[in-house]
Design a protein around this motif. Sequence first.
Motif, PDB file in Angstrom:
ATOM      1  N   ARG A  25       2.847  -4.152   4.215  1.00 14.72           N
ATOM      2  CA  ARG A  25       3.862  -3.106   4.051  1.00 14.72           C
ATOM      3  C   ARG A  25       3.221  -1.857   3.450  1.00 14.72           C
ATOM      4  NH1 ARG A  25       7.385  -7.273   0.618  1.00 14.72           N
ATOM      5  NH2 ARG A  25       5.249  -7.514  -0.145  1.00 14.72           N
ATOM      6  N   VAL A  26       3.375  -0.730   4.151  1.00  9.23           N
ATOM      7  CA  VAL A  26       2.814   0.535   3.688  1.00  9.23           C
ATOM      8  C   VAL A  26       3.942   1.536   3.490  1.00  9.23           C
ATOM      9  CG1 VAL A  26       2.343   1.269   6.075  1.00  9.23           C
ATOM     10  CG2 VAL A  26       1.159   2.393   4.184  1.00  9.23           C
ATOM     11  N   ALA A  27       3.863   2.308   2.414  1.00  9.64           N
ATOM     12  CA  ALA A  27       4.907   3.278   2.096  1.00  9.64           C
ATOM     13  C   ALA A  27       4.324   4.685   2.013  1.00  9.64           C
ATOM     14  CB  ALA A  27       5.581   2.922   0.775  1.00  9.64           C
ATOM     15  N   VAL A  79      -3.431   4.708  -2.619  1.00 10.54           N
ATOM     16  CA  VAL A  79      -4.627   5.307  -2.032  1.00 10.54           C
ATOM     17  C   VAL A  79      -4.311   6.741  -1.623  1.00 10.54           C
ATOM     18  CG1 VAL A  79      -6.245   5.222  -0.088  1.00 10.54           C
ATOM     19  CG2 VAL A  79      -5.522   3.095  -1.214  1.00 10.54           C
ATOM     20  N   GLU A  80      -5.201   7.658  -1.948  1.00 15.58           N
ATOM     21  CA  GLU A  80      -5.049   9.049  -1.543  1.00 15.58           C
ATOM     22  C   GLU A  80      -5.933   9.341  -0.333  1.00 15.58           C
ATOM     23  OE1 GLU A  80      -5.708  11.637  -4.866  1.00 15.58           O
ATOM     24  OE2 GLU A  80      -4.416  10.439  -6.188  1.00 15.58           O
ATOM     25  N   PHE A  81      -5.463  10.246   0.516  1.00 15.67           N
ATOM     26  CA  PHE A  81      -6.244  10.642   1.687  1.00 15.67           C
ATOM     27  C   PHE A  81      -6.068  12.135   1.918  1.00 15.67           C
ATOM     28  CE2 PHE A  81      -2.027   9.782   3.300  1.00 15.67           C
ATOM     29  CZ  PHE A  81      -1.825  10.721   4.307  1.00 15.67           C
ATOM     30  N   LEU A 126       0.848  -1.190   0.000  1.00 17.11           N
ATOM     31  CA  LEU A 126       0.000   0.000   0.000  1.00 17.11           C
ATOM     32  C   LEU A 126       0.883   1.239   0.000  1.00 17.11           C
ATOM     33  CD1 LEU A 126      -2.825   1.399   0.495  1.00 17.11           C
ATOM     34  CD2 LEU A 126      -2.338   1.154   2.953  1.00 17.11           C
ATOM     35  N   ILE A 127       0.557   2.193  -0.860  1.00 17.04           N
ATOM     36  CA  ILE A 127       1.227   3.490  -0.863  1.00 17.04           C
ATOM     37  C   ILE A 127       0.165   4.550  -0.597  1.00 17.04           C
ATOM     38  CG2 ILE A 127       2.518   5.179  -2.216  1.00 17.04           C
ATOM     39  CD1 ILE A 127       3.766   2.886  -3.767  1.00 17.04           C
ATOM     40  N   LEU A 128       0.376   5.339   0.452  1.00 12.42           N
ATOM     41  CA  LEU A 128      -0.584   6.370   0.837  1.00 12.42           C
ATOM     42  C   LEU A 128      -0.086   7.747   0.397  1.00 12.42           C
ATOM     43  CD1 LEU A 128      -1.607   5.156   4.415  1.00 12.42           C
ATOM     44  CD2 LEU A 128      -2.956   5.036   2.312  1.00 12.42           C
TER      45      LEU A 128
END
Length: 255
Positions: free
Chosen positions: A107-109, A66-68, A34-36
């Motif tokens: 794993r999130v980046a 994913v955008e936030f 996941l890339i935020l």
Amino acid sequence: MSGVEIAISLIGIGTGNPDHVTRAAVTAMNAADLILLPRKGAGKSDLVDLRRTICTALLTGPAKVVEFDLPERDADAPYRAAVDAWHDDIAAVWAAQIAEHLPGGGRVAFLVWGDPSLYDSSLRIADRLRAGGRSIGVSVVPGITSLQALTAAHAIPLNTLAAPVTITTGRRLRAEGWPAGVETLAVMLDGACAFETIAPEGITIWWGAYLGMAQEALVAGPLATVGADIVARRAGLRARHGWIMDVYLLRRTGG
């Protein structure tokens, strides 16, 4: 998120140019599940656009992007208290996004402008997620800093021969003036041209905005001569683009 294994990668991506992203950063991006990407409002849409461009150009793996919406800092509260509260809010949003998109762990980046170690709060925000016994690991991939991009753009060394450099903020320069015994001063996070508050005689400035981007702007020269030009250009660029990122180096003549 209690008991869930989460690996956070804070990836320095330089100043917005995909060519500044290192091979190590590309590897870390493609290893993520996941890339935020944070959105900072319509007036700063270029910032998320650049992150999207980097993902499009460099991602070859199956990472979900994913955008936030990034919380806003309270501009009316005392600075340090407002920043601490802001970081708490961002950490809560990070936690909610990770829980929603990686409920089973993974794993999130996060793609960090410049380098996560220099005047960036991503590491402090990640520490908030680790509070309370959460099973979270944090790794950092270094990136090109705005100071490196600035000195490269002007083709100058950061320091004079065998001499130190002091790195500070516009807020500190405005409040405290030129630090005693300092020859070279690098100034970051200056939203109000703090160099106007110091006596310009005998000081050279190297200024840059949007470093590494298509709209890069550079000015250099004696502060007494070019200071007003920088103020005017900065205001014009910010009005045109809706945001600005700039940094500058000050050096006393004859050191």
